[in-house]
Design an enzyme around this catalytic site. Structure first.
Site, PDB file in Angstrom:
ATOM      1  N   ASP A 105      34.428   2.187  39.749  1.00 55.36           N
ATOM      2  CA  ASP A 105      35.161   3.367  40.183  1.00 55.36           C
ATOM      3  C   ASP A 105      35.216   4.380  39.063  1.00 55.36           C
ATOM      4  O   ASP A 105      34.452   4.295  38.124  1.00 55.36           O
ATOM      5  CB  ASP A 105      36.805   3.287  40.456  1.00 55.36           C
ATOM      6  CG  ASP A 105      37.470   4.285  40.803  1.00 55.36           C
ATOM      7  OD1 ASP A 105      36.902   5.188  40.993  1.00 55.36           O
ATOM      8  OD2 ASP A 105      38.058   4.301  41.441  1.00 55.36           O
TER       9      ASP A 105
ATOM     10  N   GLU B 128      46.319   9.211  43.841  1.00 54.35           N
ATOM     11  CA  GLU B 128      46.725   8.175  42.927  1.00 54.35           C
ATOM     12  C   GLU B 128      47.909   8.561  41.679  1.00 54.35           C
ATOM     13  O   GLU B 128      48.370   7.714  42.657  1.00 54.35           O
ATOM     14  CB  GLU B 128      45.386   7.968  42.067  1.00 54.35           C
ATOM     15  CG  GLU B 128      43.779   8.120  42.719  1.00 54.35           C
ATOM     16  CD  GLU B 128      42.979   8.283  41.881  1.00 54.35           C
ATOM     17  OE1 GLU B 128      42.549   7.429  41.035  1.00 54.35           O
ATOM     18  OE2 GLU B 128      40.956   9.272  42.456  1.00 54.35           O
TER      19      GLU B 128
END
Length: 461
Positions: A112, A317
């Site tokens: 990521d 997020e």
């Protein structure tokens, strides 16, 4: 859920080797993420620790990756989160031992954004170790947005010192090249822009509008079993539309829309729920919009009914971590003020269930619209009865956050609306006629006079 891979990459040919990526001509490589357990972190906190036994991990979190590999997915992205205390970006047993060896995934594994940096706490505290741990865990491509020179220097040094083996580098390079060859990037290295003018065309928007219609969940419809409120009439003396989310395209889209955290207002082209309502009702039906009307406004206006559209602000997020799960202010006050004065339907625009039980008795109807994106017309299509409600809850809707975590089958399972819940409009019953409302004083007075006259006539008889 994993069928989207076939849409992105193309249908897999018969007898295609399991685990080997397949990307058809004029298609794009798909990515399955975030491996693994990202949806089961403790207390639902982003990038947190997933505490689970092997049976739970393989039975709950692993099946989508198994299905993705069968469908020829090209890449898998590793999660920021941990499994039983071990960061996934450094988890050799799950990345190499299970994903690559057990499931025989032959595409490449990608980190990521700044993922290896977060192996240490604080992030980047020992970058050389992070490079070593990430690559040796089985990550093939590392997403390095800034300090790529440091990454190259550390990776090269670790290989020269044989801390990272050449066989590990060979494995990573082979996997990346396999995907590139599959995609035909060496023959056609540049993007094919011939379809660029197709983005956002009418057919695409109609499909998105259909998706909105089918995803709406009707949670309440009327205060008695024999009196439903929806569908709403298209002809009325005057309709009120209120709420922070009624005329805000950015709020409809949520996070990861145009920008990372999304935005407010006209961030892109589309139809707000307010504009959709205006285009749906009859030409002679006035629609009045007031984002947060006060008591004086409600007393000085007479509406047939109201539609209140409230919800969450955009987030992505960690910004979305929230222990309150309340709708955006002044949403609660808007519901109280409007729905106490006139019959109303409340539409909630959110990425998840939110606190709504305290206001439920005030409203005639409640609709979960989730994040309808640019095609707000899909909401109006169903509110006014052009299409029926078909959506069902894909998760439990709680009464209060004190109940969380709460899942279907728990001994203490006592939701506001259970998993799988979703009402349908009863076609044998009429919807709200718009003839009477709490706020229409003239009509109430007329009904009172008529009732009095009828009583007097019966008495004289």
């Amino acid at each position: 859920m994993t069928d989207i891979i076939l849409g992105l990459q193309g249908e897999i040919p018969v007898n295609h080797t399991k685990g080997v990526p397949y990307v058809a001509k004029n298609k794009v490589a798909a990515c399955a993420k975030h491996f693994v357990g990202d949806g089961g972190t403790h207390n639902g906190i982003n990038e947190n620790n997933t505490i689970i036994d092997v049976h739970g991990l393989l039975g709950i979190h692993m099946p989508p990756y198994y299905d993705s590999i069968i469908k020829g997915v090209a890449t898998v992205m590793v999660s920021y989160s941990s499994v039983n205390g071990e960061k996934m970006h450094a988890n050799h047993d799950l990345v190499t031992g299970y994903l690559k060896s057990k499931l025989r995934f032959r595409g490449f594994v990608i980190s990521d954004w700044l993922g290896i940096d977060r192996i240490t706490s604080p992030a980047g505290a020992n970058y050389t170790y992070s490079v070593q741990a990430g690559i040796n865990a089985g990550i093939d491509m590392v997403m390095v947005p800034f300090n790529y020179t440091e990454f190259i220097e550390d990776a090269t040094s670790l290989v020269n010192k044989r801390i990272i083996s050449m066989s590990r580098i060979d494995d990573a390079v082979s996997r990346i090249l396999r995907v590139k060859f599959t995609m035909g990037l060496f023959e056609n290295p540049l993007a094919d822009l011939s379809f660029a003018d197709q983005l956002g065309k009418k057919e695409h928007r109609e499909l998105a509008r259909e998706a909105v219609r089918k995803s709406l969940v009707l949670l309440k419809n009327g205060n008695t079993p024999n009196q439903q409120f929806l569908p709403l009439p298209k002809k009325a003396s005057k309709i009120l539309v209120a709420g922070s989310h009624a005329s805000n395209l950015g709020y409809q889209c949520g996070g990861w829309s145009i920008q990372w955290m999304g935005g407010s207002g006209d961030i892109t082209a589309g139809t707000t729920i307010l504009d959709a309502i205006k285009s749906t009702v009859g030409d002679a039906t006035p629609v009045v919009y007031s984002e947060n009307p006060d008591d004086s406004f409600m007393k000085n206006n007479e509406f047939s009914f109201a539609i209140v559209v409230v919800g969450e602000p955009p987030y992505a997020e960690t910004v979305g971590d929230n222990t309150d799960l309340t709708i955006l202010d002044p949403g609660p006050d808007t519901i109280r003020t409007v729905c106490s004065a006139v019959k109303c339907a409340v539409v909630v625009v959110s990425g998840r269930p939110v606190v709504i039980e305290p206001y439920l008795p005030l409203m005639e109807a409640l609709v979960a619209a989730w994040l309808p994106g640019t095609e707000g017309q899909g909401v109006a299509d169903v509110l006014f009865g052009d299409y029926g409600f078909t959506g069902k809850l894909s998760c439990t809707w709680f009464k209060s956050v004190d109940q969380l975590p709460m899942n279907f089958g728990d001994p203490h399972y006592d939701p506001l609306f259970p998993f799988g819940f979703g009402l349908a409009v009863n076609s044998s019953q009429a919807g709200f006629s718009g003839a009477r409302s709490r706020g229409n004083k003239k009509e109430i007075r007329v009904w009172a006079v008529l009732s009095l006259l009828l009583s007097m006539m019966l008495a004289w008889a």
